[in-house]
Design a protein around this motif. Structure first.
Motif, PDB file in Angstrom:
ATOM      1  N   TYR A  36       0.839  -1.190   0.000  1.00  0.00           N
ATOM      2  CA  TYR A  36       0.000   0.000   0.000  1.00  0.00           C
ATOM      3  C   TYR A  36       0.879   1.246   0.000  1.00  0.00           C
ATOM      4  O   TYR A  36       0.607   2.219  -0.678  1.00  0.00           O
ATOM      5  N   ARG A  37       1.947   1.179   0.801  1.00  0.00           N
ATOM      6  CA  ARG A  37       2.927   2.271   0.902  1.00  0.00           C
ATOM      7  C   ARG A  37       4.317   1.675   1.064  1.00  0.00           C
ATOM      8  O   ARG A  37       4.485   0.570   1.579  1.00  0.00           O
ATOM      9  N   GLN A  38       5.330   2.449   0.629  1.00  0.00           N
ATOM     10  CA  GLN A  38       6.725   2.055   0.795  1.00  0.00           C
ATOM     11  C   GLN A  38       7.494   3.229   1.382  1.00  0.00           C
ATOM     12  O   GLN A  38       7.289   4.370   0.967  1.00  0.00           O
ATOM     13  N   PHE A  39       8.362   2.913   2.325  1.00  0.00           N
ATOM     14  CA  PHE A  39       9.161   3.939   2.961  1.00  0.00           C
ATOM     15  C   PHE A  39      10.601   3.444   3.050  1.00  0.00           C
ATOM     16  O   PHE A  39      10.841   2.359   3.588  1.00  0.00           O
ATOM     17  N   GLY A  40      11.538   4.214   2.548  1.00  0.00           N
ATOM     18  CA  GLY A  40      12.952   3.865   2.646  1.00  0.00           C
ATOM     19  C   GLY A  40      13.621   4.674   3.728  1.00  0.00           C
ATOM     20  O   GLY A  40      13.324   5.857   3.913  1.00  0.00           O
ATOM     21  N   PHE A  41      14.519   4.029   4.470  1.00  0.00           N
ATOM     22  CA  PHE A  41      15.212   4.686   5.564  1.00  0.00           C
ATOM     23  C   PHE A  41      16.715   4.501   5.422  1.00  0.00           C
ATOM     24  O   PHE A  41      17.184   3.376   5.217  1.00  0.00           O
ATOM     25  N   ASN A  42      17.439   5.592   5.549  1.00  0.00           N
ATOM     26  CA  ASN A  42      18.892   5.541   5.554  1.00  0.00           C
ATOM     27  C   ASN A  42      19.322   5.104   6.955  1.00  0.00           C
ATOM     28  O   ASN A  42      19.705   5.900   7.795  1.00  0.00           O
ATOM     29  N   SER A  43      19.188   3.806   7.187  1.00  0.00           N
ATOM     30  CA  SER A  43      19.415   3.240   8.510  1.00  0.00           C
ATOM     31  C   SER A  43      19.967   1.835   8.377  1.00  0.00           C
ATOM     32  O   SER A  43      19.781   1.181   7.353  1.00  0.00           O
ATOM     33  N   GLY A  44      20.625   1.388   9.430  1.00  0.00           N
ATOM     34  CA  GLY A  44      21.098   0.014   9.475  1.00  0.00           C
ATOM     35  C   GLY A  44      19.956  -0.946   9.785  1.00  0.00           C
ATOM     36  O   GLY A  44      18.863  -0.529  10.176  1.00  0.00           O
ATOM     37  N   HIS A  45      20.228  -2.219   9.618  1.00  0.00           N
ATOM     38  CA  HIS A  45      19.219  -3.251   9.741  1.00  0.00           C
ATOM     39  C   HIS A  45      18.510  -3.254  11.101  1.00  0.00           C
ATOM     40  O   HIS A  45      17.285  -3.321  11.160  1.00  0.00           O
ATOM     41  N   SER A  46      19.248  -3.187  12.171  1.00  0.00           N
ATOM     42  CA  SER A  46      18.632  -3.184  13.509  1.00  0.00           C
ATOM     43  C   SER A  46      18.381  -1.769  14.006  1.00  0.00           C
ATOM     44  O   SER A  46      17.446  -1.545  14.783  1.00  0.00           O
ATOM     45  N   GLU A  47      19.182  -0.810  13.583  1.00  0.00           N
ATOM     46  CA  GLU A  47      19.047   0.567  14.040  1.00  0.00           C
ATOM     47  C   GLU A  47      17.697   1.165  13.653  1.00  0.00           C
ATOM     48  O   GLU A  47      17.211   2.080  14.315  1.00  0.00           O
ATOM     49  N   ILE A  48      17.078   0.665  12.617  1.00  0.00           N
ATOM     50  CA  ILE A  48      15.779   1.167  12.180  1.00  0.00           C
ATOM     51  C   ILE A  48      14.738   1.095  13.306  1.00  0.00           C
ATOM     52  O   ILE A  48      13.834   1.903  13.383  1.00  0.00           O
ATOM     53  N   LEU A  49      14.888   0.137  14.184  1.00  0.00           N
ATOM     54  CA  LEU A  49      13.916  -0.027  15.273  1.00  0.00           C
ATOM     55  C   LEU A  49      14.022   1.084  16.328  1.00  0.00           C
ATOM     56  O   LEU A  49      13.128   1.242  17.140  1.00  0.00           O
ATOM     57  N   ASN A  50      15.110   1.805  16.306  1.00  0.00           N
ATOM     58  CA  ASN A  50      15.274   2.919  17.241  1.00  0.00           C
ATOM     59  C   ASN A  50      14.804   4.219  16.623  1.00  0.00           C
ATOM     60  O   ASN A  50      14.667   5.211  17.240  1.00  0.00           O
TER      61      ASN A  50
END
Length: 185
Positions: free
Chosen positions: A171-185
């Protein structure tokens, strides 16, 4: 533990969090069956009319996606409205093939995430139920200057997170300039 940051900001007047803890080396088909029985079937944890929002990180996204293949959107099942996958290797992981071939001990989950094996190949056999909105969150931060293989988030290749058929259903896509686990923070 990895979801602490998300949990601390969750409005408990609106949301009731449940967690699915599992050994990360386990067979993903079995985990998906267990997830379906516990959370989706409506038999173990019936939530009535309250819609469910499922947030899954990495391999957890594979477990949930397979559980949603079992979901029939029947009256007795819990109503799933939102599925948020975060840095999920929908296309498997290329290192799993080498790990399976050359590893001294191969965990069932590594067999499952091998792009050449059955679990990944059959994962997208059914479209998501029409009532489920999928928000696809992908990560791409990799501080290594020289990238030998595909760009990744330090763990999962971007190409595996952004399989075209998964993007088409999202439905939606969001990209984050983040590491694999760091995204959770």
């Amino acid at each position: 533990r990895n979801f602490t940051g998300i949990l601390e900001t969750l409005d408990r007047r609106k949301y009731k969090p449940w967690f699915f803890y599992y050994p990360s080396g386990s067979d993903l088909d079995q985990l998906a069956d267990m997830f379906y029985r516990i959370f989706l079937s409506g038999r173990t944890i019936p939530v009535g009319e309250m819609p469910m929002a499922i947030v899954a990180h990495s391999m957890g996204g594979l477990v949930v996606r397979e559980a949603l293949n079992k979901y029939q959107n029947r009256k007795d099942e819990n109503r799933v409205r939102l599925f948020i996958s975060i840095a999920t290797p929908f296309g498997g992981h290329p290192a799993a093939s080498a790990g399976e071939k050359y590893g001294t001990m191969v965990l069932p989950s590594w067999r499952d995430v091998n792009p050449e094996n059955g679990f990944i190949k059959k994962l997208l056999r059914k479209p998501l139920p029409e009532t489920v909105q999928h928000h696809l969150l992908y990560t791409y931060h990799n501080p290594v200057t020289i990238k030998v293989l595909d760009n990744n988030d330090g763990v999962v290749p971007i190409a595996s997170q952004l399989i075209p058929s998964v993007q088409e259903q999202a439905y939606r896509q969001f990209g984050f300039n983040s590491g694999h686990s760091e995204i959770l923070n």
